[in-house]
Motif scaffolding. Structure first.
Motif, mmCIF file in Angstrom:
data_model
loop_
_atom_site.group_PDB
_atom_site.id
_atom_site.type_symbol
_atom_site.label_atom_id
_atom_site.label_comp_id
_atom_site.label_asym_id
_atom_site.label_seq_id
_atom_site.Cartn_x
_atom_site.Cartn_y
_atom_site.Cartn_z
ATOM 1 N N GLN A 113 56.139 11.783 97.414
ATOM 2 C CA GLN A 113 56.852 12.466 98.518
ATOM 3 C C GLN A 113 56.253 12.353 99.959
ATOM 4 O O GLN A 113 55.018 12.308 99.980
ATOM 5 N N LEU A 114 57.102 12.336 101.015
ATOM 6 C CA LEU A 114 56.505 12.359 102.273
ATOM 7 C C LEU A 114 57.047 13.680 103.093
ATOM 8 O O LEU A 114 58.116 13.812 103.182
ATOM 9 N N VAL A 115 56.411 14.576 103.289
ATOM 10 C CA VAL A 115 56.593 15.692 103.852
ATOM 11 C C VAL A 115 56.021 15.970 105.172
ATOM 12 O O VAL A 115 54.680 16.062 105.180
ATOM 13 N N SER A 116 56.267 16.320 106.488
ATOM 14 C CA SER A 116 55.830 16.480 107.572
ATOM 15 C C SER A 116 54.744 15.495 108.028
ATOM 16 O O SER A 116 53.474 15.898 108.382
ATOM 17 N N GLY A 117 55.092 14.193 107.580
ATOM 18 C CA GLY A 117 53.919 13.237 107.799
ATOM 19 C C GLY A 117 52.947 13.012 106.774
ATOM 20 O O GLY A 117 51.997 11.972 106.785
ATOM 21 N N VAL A 118 53.017 13.789 105.604
ATOM 22 C CA VAL A 118 51.866 13.721 104.518
ATOM 23 C C VAL A 118 52.340 13.167 103.436
ATOM 24 O O VAL A 118 53.583 13.559 102.790
ATOM 25 N N LEU A 119 51.949 11.963 102.948
ATOM 26 C CA LEU A 119 52.275 11.316 101.803
ATOM 27 C C LEU A 119 51.507 11.763 100.687
ATOM 28 O O LEU A 119 50.181 11.754 100.738
ATOM 29 N N GLU A 120 52.199 12.096 99.448
ATOM 30 C CA GLU A 120 51.580 12.668 98.272
ATOM 31 C C GLU A 120 52.005 12.001 97.165
ATOM 32 O O GLU A 120 53.380 11.868 96.987
ATOM 33 N N GLN A 121 51.409 11.306 96.503
ATOM 34 C CA GLN A 121 51.624 10.758 95.047
ATOM 35 C C GLN A 121 51.828 11.964 94.033
ATOM 36 O O GLN A 121 50.925 12.825 93.811
ATOM 37 N N ILE A 122 53.364 12.048 93.475
ATOM 38 C CA ILE A 122 53.452 13.189 92.858
ATOM 39 C C ILE A 122 53.196 12.882 91.160
ATOM 40 O O ILE A 122 52.817 13.935 90.503
ATOM 41 N N THR A 123 53.672 11.682 90.794
ATOM 42 C CA THR A 123 53.174 11.478 89.355
ATOM 43 C C THR A 123 51.761 11.187 89.064
ATOM 44 O O THR A 123 51.094 10.347 90.073
ATOM 45 N N VAL A 124 51.297 10.951 87.743
ATOM 46 C CA VAL A 124 49.991 10.557 87.390
ATOM 47 C C VAL A 124 50.166 9.549 86.520
ATOM 48 O O VAL A 124 50.996 9.395 85.762
#
Length: 275
Positions: A139-150
């Motif tokens: 997910q990309l929220v407010s410019g921050v990319l985060e890997q959600i799955t492992v």
């Protein structure tokens, strides 16, 4: 390779209050890559389900396995009762379907799968994120990319145990070895996570053909620099091909647009999703 749903589309739902609408905009794209003869990835992008399955190369009929998974998940199209148990049930039926597929041996076949499904919890929209294997959701929220799955992989287990670094994992010789899959006559065991639906958020669903070639920094760059989902999907796939294209690569870029007042063209999520 099986692709279900239009490659690029918009979709509007009415929230149960009837006062606001939620609009999704997305694009999906897949490519065989430079080194594979067959595209064993499959994709479904039909609200409320968006998923990618990566048939396991080196095993018989990986394309059959990935196709079976997205075909079963596509049965959620235009329905509102999506939940974790129904997703698991669909994957179980896909395993049964694989056994009947052409070219499948007694050893069976398998695939990864990952994706998101739009659902309602206490009247509020949410994403059900699910995965088996090493295909990913970001997910990309407010410019921050985060890997959600492992990842369910040997190298992820080594990283978790502190035996190798994330950077070493990217070049590890066992990078293709996964520890969990859909198929091989075994009950599927997906991981689930719930995400809030945030206006302005962007979701990326992808096979490992993308993450083998692009770092998180590169993914974030192309996601931020291409506001249109179709442009972002094309930029990501093109970059993966230019960086080697060693595997099939498949992406879904999915945007949640700001809610607005319901209008005559909005469709009801609470009464069933329509496309």
């Amino acid at each position: 390779m099986t692709q279900i749903g239009q490659g690029s589309n918009n979709f509007t739902v009415t929230l149960p209050s009837g006062e606001n609408t939620l609009t999704l905009s997305w694009a999906s794209l897949t490519d065989t890559g430079h080194r594979r003869e067959v595209n064993e990835d499959s994709v479904v992008s039909v609200p409320p389900i968006f998923a990618v399955a990566d048939g396991m190369g080196g095993h018989s009929a990986g394309d059959v396995a990935s196709s079976a998974v997205v075909t079963r998940l596509a049965e959620f199209a235009h329905r509102s009762e999506t939940d974790a148990s129904s997703i698991t049930r669909a994957l179980s039926l896909a395993v049964e379907d694989m056994a009947k597929g052409e070219g499948v041996t007694d050893l069976g076949t398998g695939t990864t799968v990952t994706g998101v499904a739009l659902a309602l919890e206490s009247g509020a929209p949410q994403w059900i994120v699910f995965n088996i294997g090493d295909s990913r959701v970001y997910q990309l929220v407010s410019g921050v990319l985060e890997q959600i799955t492992v990842d369910h992989s040997v190298v992820q287990e080594l990283v978790d145990a502190g035996r190798i670094t994330r950077e070493e994992a990217d070049v590890h010789p066992h990078g293709n070895v996964i520890t969990r899959a859909v198929g091989f006559h075994e009950p599927p065991v997906p991981d689930f996570r719930i995400l809030p639906v945030i206006p302005g958020m962007r979701i990326l669903v992808c096979s490992d053909g993308l993450t083998k070639e692009l770092t998180p920094y590169g993914i974030r760059h192309f996601m931020l620099s291409n506001p249109n989902p179709a442009d972002a999907a094309a930029a990501l796939v093109t970059a993966a091909l230019e960086n080697g294209g060693r595997d099939n690569v498949t992406v879904i870029v999915l945007d949640v647009l700001a809610p607005s007042r319901a209008d005559d063209e909005a469709l009801g999520l609470s009464a069933g999703i329509n496309g």
